[in-house]
Design a protein around this motif. Sequence first.
Motif, PDB file in Angstrom:
ATOM      1  N   VAL A 152       0.859  -1.178   0.000  1.00 14.05           N
ATOM      2  CA  VAL A 152       0.000   0.000   0.000  1.00 14.05           C
ATOM      3  C   VAL A 152       0.895   1.227   0.000  1.00 14.05           C
ATOM      4  CG1 VAL A 152      -1.709   1.299   1.330  1.00 14.05           C
ATOM      5  CG2 VAL A 152      -1.834  -1.208   1.239  1.00 14.05           C
ATOM      6  N   SER A 153       0.656   2.138  -0.932  1.00 14.70           N
ATOM      7  CA  SER A 153       1.416   3.382  -0.993  1.00 14.70           C
ATOM      8  C   SER A 153       0.676   4.461  -0.205  1.00 14.70           C
ATOM      9  CB  SER A 153       1.594   3.854  -2.439  1.00 14.70           C
ATOM     10  OG  SER A 153       2.106   5.175  -2.453  1.00 14.70           O
ATOM     11  N   VAL A 154       1.252   4.843   0.924  1.00 15.80           N
ATOM     12  CA  VAL A 154       0.642   5.878   1.747  1.00 15.80           C
ATOM     13  C   VAL A 154       0.537   7.177   0.956  1.00 15.80           C
ATOM     14  CG1 VAL A 154       0.848   7.215   3.885  1.00 15.80           C
ATOM     15  CG2 VAL A 154       1.458   4.783   3.874  1.00 15.80           C
ATOM     16  N   ASP A 155       1.578   7.536   0.226  1.00 16.35           N
ATOM     17  CA  ASP A 155       1.560   8.777  -0.547  1.00 16.35           C
ATOM     18  C   ASP A 155       0.459   8.771  -1.611  1.00 16.35           C
ATOM     19  OD1 ASP A 155       3.630  10.047   0.853  1.00 16.35           O
ATOM     20  OD2 ASP A 155       5.163   9.100  -0.402  1.00 16.35           O
ATOM     21  N   GLU A 156       0.218   7.635  -2.261  1.00 17.40           N
ATOM     22  CA  GLU A 156      -0.860   7.557  -3.261  1.00 17.40           C
ATOM     23  C   GLU A 156      -2.224   7.711  -2.604  1.00 17.40           C
ATOM     24  OE1 GLU A 156      -0.641   4.142  -5.832  1.00 17.40           O
ATOM     25  OE2 GLU A 156       1.434   4.575  -6.382  1.00 17.40           O
ATOM     26  N   ILE A 157      -2.393   7.102  -1.457  1.00 14.68           N
ATOM     27  CA  ILE A 157      -3.678   7.231  -0.763  1.00 14.68           C
ATOM     28  C   ILE A 157      -3.879   8.666  -0.297  1.00 14.68           C
ATOM     29  CG2 ILE A 157      -4.959   6.537   1.294  1.00 14.68           C
ATOM     30  CD1 ILE A 157      -3.920   3.695   0.763  1.00 14.68           C
ATOM     31  N   ILE A 158      -2.819   9.294   0.218  1.00 18.11           N
ATOM     32  CA  ILE A 158      -2.906  10.702   0.628  1.00 18.11           C
ATOM     33  C   ILE A 158      -3.319  11.577  -0.563  1.00 18.11           C
ATOM     34  CG2 ILE A 158      -1.429  12.685   1.175  1.00 18.11           C
ATOM     35  CD1 ILE A 158      -0.072  10.889   3.278  1.00 18.11           C
ATOM     36  N   ALA A 159      -2.743  11.325  -1.719  1.00 16.37           N
ATOM     37  CA  ALA A 159      -3.055  12.122  -2.908  1.00 16.37           C
ATOM     38  C   ALA A 159      -4.526  12.005  -3.292  1.00 16.37           C
ATOM     39  CB  ALA A 159      -2.163  11.699  -4.076  1.00 16.37           C
ATOM     40  N   LEU A 203      -7.078  11.690  -1.097  1.00 16.06           N
ATOM     41  CA  LEU A 203      -8.006  12.147  -0.063  1.00 16.06           C
ATOM     42  C   LEU A 203      -8.804  13.346  -0.573  1.00 16.06           C
ATOM     43  CD1 LEU A 203      -5.737  11.901   3.113  1.00 16.06           C
ATOM     44  CD2 LEU A 203      -7.660  10.419   2.521  1.00 16.06           C
ATOM     45  N   PRO A 204     -10.115  13.342  -0.349  1.00 19.07           N
ATOM     46  CA  PRO A 204     -10.954  14.392  -0.931  1.00 19.07           C
ATOM     47  C   PRO A 204     -10.863  15.764  -0.262  1.00 19.07           C
ATOM     48  CG  PRO A 204     -12.294  12.860   0.307  1.00 19.07           C
ATOM     49  CD  PRO A 204     -10.891  12.312   0.302  1.00 19.07           C
ATOM     50  N   GLY A 205     -10.431  15.821   0.981  1.00 20.26           N
ATOM     51  CA  GLY A 205     -10.366  17.124   1.645  1.00 20.26           C
ATOM     52  C   GLY A 205      -9.935  17.005   3.083  1.00 20.26           C
ATOM     53  N   ARG A 223      -5.907  13.864   6.148  1.00 19.69           N
ATOM     54  CA  ARG A 223      -5.336  15.185   5.879  1.00 19.69           C
ATOM     55  C   ARG A 223      -5.819  16.125   6.975  1.00 19.69           C
ATOM     56  NH1 ARG A 223      -7.049  18.898   0.798  1.00 19.69           N
ATOM     57  NH2 ARG A 223      -6.330  20.862   1.656  1.00 19.69           N
ATOM     58  N   LEU A 224      -4.893  16.863   7.571  1.00 15.74           N
ATOM     59  CA  LEU A 224      -5.235  17.847   8.594  1.00 15.74           C
ATOM     60  C   LEU A 224      -5.063  19.235   8.002  1.00 15.74           C
ATOM     61  CD1 LEU A 224      -3.380  16.351  11.687  1.00 15.74           C
ATOM     62  CD2 LEU A 224      -5.697  15.886  10.885  1.00 15.74           C
ATOM     63  N   GLU A 225      -6.044  20.088   8.255  1.00 16.77           N
ATOM     64  CA  GLU A 225      -5.969  21.481   7.810  1.00 16.77           C
ATOM     65  C   GLU A 225      -7.011  22.260   8.596  1.00 16.77           C
ATOM     66  OE1 GLU A 225      -6.101  24.116   3.709  1.00 16.77           O
ATOM     67  OE2 GLU A 225      -6.433  21.962   3.612  1.00 16.77           O
TER      68      GLU A 225
END
Length: 108
Positions: free
Chosen positions: A6-13, A15-17, A36-38
């Motif tokens: 599983v690619s964490v970076d691909e899953i992060i990319a 994420l919808p928001g 994703r935190l914001e």
Amino acid sequence: MTNEPVSVDEIIAGLPGPFQQRELAVVNDAVLRVARLEGEFPWHWHDEDELFLCWDGSFRLDLAGQRPVTLNAGEIFVVRKGIEHRPVAEEPSHVVLVERPETSQYGN
């Protein structure tokens, strides 16, 4: 879950928001989730411990009655059960969470 890496970076990319989570893996009695935190997440607490691993960026964990904790990429912090807390990120960052599968994102 599959038997493939599983690619964490691909899953992060994907994420919808902000504050949207995605499950990465289930192992024994724990689940790994990425989010994703914001901005500011609402104050909440859990009946179990919650592990935060800062994947990238930086964010602060506000803890009721305690000094805030700032995490940078590669750092881990465990919020113990029953502690009211909220993550706050001035800039987008990502976190890997280790918790029980039944843990609610917004706590108890």
